[in-house]
Design a protein around this motif. Structure first.
Motif, short mmCIF file in Angstrom:
data_model
loop_
_atom_site.label_atom_id
_atom_site.label_comp_id
_atom_site.label_asym_id
_atom_site.label_seq_id
_atom_site.Cartn_x
_atom_site.Cartn_y
_atom_site.Cartn_z
N ARG A 1 -6.83 2.57 5.42
CA ARG A 1 -7.39 2.66 4.07
C ARG A 1 -6.35 3.17 3.07
NH1 ARG A 1 -8.66 7.03 6.97
NH2 ARG A 1 -8.37 9.04 5.99
N ASP A 2 -6.61 2.99 1.83
CA ASP A 2 -5.79 3.53 0.73
C ASP A 2 -4.33 3.09 0.76
OD1 ASP A 2 -8.05 4.88 -0.21
OD2 ASP A 2 -7.62 6.62 1.04
N GLY A 3 -4.03 1.94 1.34
CA GLY A 3 -2.68 1.39 1.29
C GLY A 3 -1.74 1.83 2.40
N LEU A 4 -2.19 2.66 3.33
CA LEU A 4 -1.34 3.07 4.45
C LEU A 4 -1.18 1.89 5.41
CD1 LEU A 4 0.23 5.25 5.95
CD2 LEU A 4 -1.90 5.87 7.09
N ARG A 5 0.07 1.56 5.75
CA ARG A 5 0.35 0.42 6.61
C ARG A 5 1.43 0.77 7.63
NH1 ARG A 5 1.71 -4.29 2.53
NH2 ARG A 5 1.30 -5.59 4.32
N LEU A 6 1.38 0.08 8.76
CA LEU A 6 2.40 0.23 9.79
C LEU A 6 2.99 -1.15 10.05
CD1 LEU A 6 3.64 2.29 11.87
CD2 LEU A 6 2.10 1.24 13.52
N LEU A 7 4.29 -1.27 9.88
CA LEU A 7 4.99 -2.52 10.13
C LEU A 7 5.54 -2.47 11.55
CD1 LEU A 7 6.30 -5.21 9.33
CD2 LEU A 7 8.20 -3.89 8.36
N SER B 1 10.35 -1.74 16.91
CA SER B 1 10.37 -0.64 15.95
C SER B 1 9.09 -0.64 15.11
CB SER B 1 11.57 -0.78 15.02
OG SER B 1 12.76 -0.76 15.75
N LYS B 2 8.66 0.55 14.71
CA LYS B 2 7.43 0.69 13.92
C LYS B 2 7.72 1.58 12.71
CE LYS B 2 4.83 0.16 18.13
NZ LYS B 2 4.01 0.78 19.14
N TYR B 3 7.41 1.05 11.53
CA TYR B 3 7.74 1.71 10.27
C TYR B 3 6.49 1.98 9.45
CZ TYR B 3 12.37 -0.06 11.44
OH TYR B 3 13.55 -0.33 12.08
N TRP B 4 6.35 3.21 8.96
CA TRP B 4 5.24 3.57 8.07
C TRP B 4 5.57 3.13 6.64
CZ3 TRP B 4 0.84 4.72 10.10
CH2 TRP B 4 0.77 5.40 11.30
N ARG B 5 4.59 2.52 5.97
CA ARG B 5 4.74 2.12 4.58
C ARG B 5 3.46 2.47 3.82
NH1 ARG B 5 9.32 1.89 6.08
NH2 ARG B 5 10.61 0.03 6.21
N LEU B 6 3.59 2.78 2.55
CA LEU B 6 2.46 3.03 1.68
C LEU B 6 2.51 2.02 0.54
CD1 LEU B 6 0.04 4.86 1.04
CD2 LEU B 6 1.57 6.17 -0.42
N LYS B 7 1.49 1.21 0.42
CA LYS B 7 1.41 0.20 -0.62
C LYS B 7 0.61 0.78 -1.79
CE LYS B 7 -0.07 -4.57 -1.19
NZ LYS B 7 -0.73 -5.70 -0.53
N TYR B 8 1.17 0.67 -2.99
CA TYR B 8 0.50 1.21 -4.17
C TYR B 8 0.88 0.37 -5.39
CZ TYR B 8 4.99 3.32 -5.43
OH TYR B 8 6.30 3.54 -5.77
N SER B 9 0.21 0.61 -6.49
CA SER B 9 0.56 -0.11 -7.72
C SER B 9 0.95 0.90 -8.79
CB SER B 9 -0.59 -0.98 -8.19
OG SER B 9 -1.70 -0.20 -8.50
N PHE B 10 1.94 0.53 -9.59
CA PHE B 10 2.42 1.37 -10.68
C PHE B 10 2.64 0.47 -11.88
CE2 PHE B 10 5.95 3.40 -13.02
CZ PHE B 10 5.35 4.61 -13.30
N ARG B 11 1.93 0.78 -12.95
CA ARG B 11 2.00 -0.01 -14.18
C ARG B 11 1.74 -1.49 -13.93
NH1 ARG B 11 6.85 2.74 -17.71
NH2 ARG B 11 5.97 4.83 -17.67
N GLY B 12 0.77 -1.74 -13.04
CA GLY B 12 0.35 -3.12 -12.78
C GLY B 12 1.21 -3.89 -11.79
N LYS B 13 2.22 -3.24 -11.20
CA LYS B 13 3.08 -3.91 -10.23
C LYS B 13 2.90 -3.30 -8.85
CE LYS B 13 6.69 -5.32 -13.40
NZ LYS B 13 8.12 -5.35 -13.66
N PHE C 1 6.29 2.20 -0.55
CA PHE C 1 7.03 3.43 -0.33
C PHE C 1 7.20 3.64 1.18
CE2 PHE C 1 7.20 8.11 0.14
CZ PHE C 1 8.29 8.36 -0.68
N ALA C 2 8.43 3.85 1.65
CA ALA C 2 8.70 4.08 3.06
C ALA C 2 8.42 5.54 3.41
CB ALA C 2 10.14 3.73 3.37
N LEU C 3 7.63 5.76 4.46
CA LEU C 3 7.26 7.11 4.86
C LEU C 3 7.97 7.58 6.12
CD1 LEU C 3 3.42 6.80 4.28
CD2 LEU C 3 5.08 7.94 2.81
N GLY C 4 8.56 6.67 6.88
CA GLY C 4 9.28 7.08 8.08
C GLY C 4 9.10 6.09 9.22
N VAL C 5 9.59 6.49 10.37
CA VAL C 5 9.57 5.65 11.57
C VAL C 5 8.69 6.30 12.62
CG1 VAL C 5 11.00 4.59 13.36
CG2 VAL C 5 11.91 4.87 11.06
#
Length: 64
Positions: A23-29, A35-47, A51-55
């Protein structure tokens, strides 16, 4: 569907990279290399931004 530690440990990407979402844009690639990478998907000014959170497992699900 919320991410669980068991599902993350068992996740494998065979032919192409796989995204596991929470939920809330938290993703694992999950890469085909294992390899597994944490990412946070968000929008800023409509784009859409990412954001990379770690491995994983250095940064655990509890820490994110």
């Amino acid at each position: 569907m919320p991410l669980t530690d068991i599902a993350i440990r068992k996740a494998k990407a065979v032919e192409k990279d796989v995204w596991m979402s929470d939920r809330d844009g938290l993703r694992l690639l999950v890469k085909t290399t294992g390899s597994k990478y944490w990412r946070l998907k968000y929008s800023f000014r409509g784009k859409q931004k990412t954001f990379a959170l770690g491995v994983y497992p250095k940064v655990t699900l509890k820490q994110v």
